[in-house]
Design a protein around this motif. Sequence first.
Motif, mmCIF file in Angstrom:
data_model
loop_
_atom_site.group_PDB
_atom_site.id
_atom_site.type_symbol
_atom_site.label_atom_id
_atom_site.label_comp_id
_atom_site.label_asym_id
_atom_site.label_seq_id
_atom_site.Cartn_x
_atom_site.Cartn_y
_atom_site.Cartn_z
ATOM 1 N N THR A 64 -59.833 -24.113 -13.541
ATOM 2 C CA THR A 64 -59.145 -25.171 -14.282
ATOM 3 C C THR A 64 -59.998 -25.646 -15.457
ATOM 4 O O THR A 64 -59.479 -25.907 -16.546
ATOM 5 N N PHE A 65 -61.314 -25.725 -15.251
ATOM 6 C CA PHE A 65 -62.205 -26.099 -16.346
ATOM 7 C C PHE A 65 -62.139 -25.087 -17.491
ATOM 8 O O PHE A 65 -62.220 -25.468 -18.661
ATOM 9 N N LEU A 66 -62.007 -23.801 -17.150
ATOM 10 C CA LEU A 66 -61.919 -22.779 -18.201
ATOM 11 C C LEU A 66 -60.762 -23.074 -19.140
ATOM 12 O O LEU A 66 -60.880 -22.958 -20.357
ATOM 13 N N PHE A 67 -59.621 -23.447 -18.549
ATOM 14 C CA PHE A 67 -58.451 -23.781 -19.356
ATOM 15 C C PHE A 67 -58.654 -25.105 -20.088
ATOM 16 O O PHE A 67 -58.362 -25.221 -21.280
ATOM 17 N N GLY A 68 -59.140 -26.105 -19.366
ATOM 18 C CA GLY A 68 -59.301 -27.429 -19.959
ATOM 19 C C GLY A 68 -60.222 -27.424 -21.164
ATOM 20 O O GLY A 68 -59.901 -27.994 -22.220
ATOM 21 N N LEU A 69 -61.360 -26.763 -21.034
ATOM 22 C CA LEU A 69 -62.304 -26.707 -22.149
ATOM 23 C C LEU A 69 -61.762 -25.877 -23.310
ATOM 24 O O LEU A 69 -62.036 -26.172 -24.469
#
Length: 210
Positions: A64-69
């Motif tokens: 999810t962090f990969l997408f968020g960032l």
Amino acid sequence: MDIIGLFLSGAALFLNGIMLVGKADEKNVGIFNLFVGAFQVIAPFYLIIISGQDHWFLFEKAATFLFGLTYLYVGITLLKGMNGSGLGYYSLWVSIIALGYVMESIIHFHDMVNALTWLLWSFLWFLFFVINTQKININKFVGKVAIIQSWITLTLPALFSFIGIWGNKWIYNIWIFVLGISIIYFLLLAYKQFFYQKKLSFKGKLTISK
């Protein structure tokens, strides 16, 4: 990835695709990227804090962090008018990491739908690397890929999850077919744009020279 995050990612990717094909303003799309990116960073960060820190839970939330960032980086880049080189190399890094999720989906979880989904995402992140760091204009091609992926890898799976049918075997089998067909379509589209057209152009130059 959490279902709501999946759903919102679909909206952000759809808008990014529309922007790349020249149908939406960069700054307007950039603002929405910031909204989705902030949610996709804050939500998993909170869930990690209150979790038992199980390594598979962290593995899932890291995605999810990969997408968020990515969405935050896209939003800031568009709003500030930056050249995008940093975003491009970050996208290359994520594209490589995504291949690890492909392997883990196959080896550990035995989930072909998830593996194909991550393979498509890895391809898309690689395309983001290309359009932000290389001196070739493939924005419309990338836009088409992004628009299709926004539906088949994010929006529709999220909608099916909301109504409780995503885990059904028949949906699973259909989605393997849908993802497989999309991969074939992207390959054909790439061939048409990058090889077939160049071949015709080369033949045209030979004809003129004669």
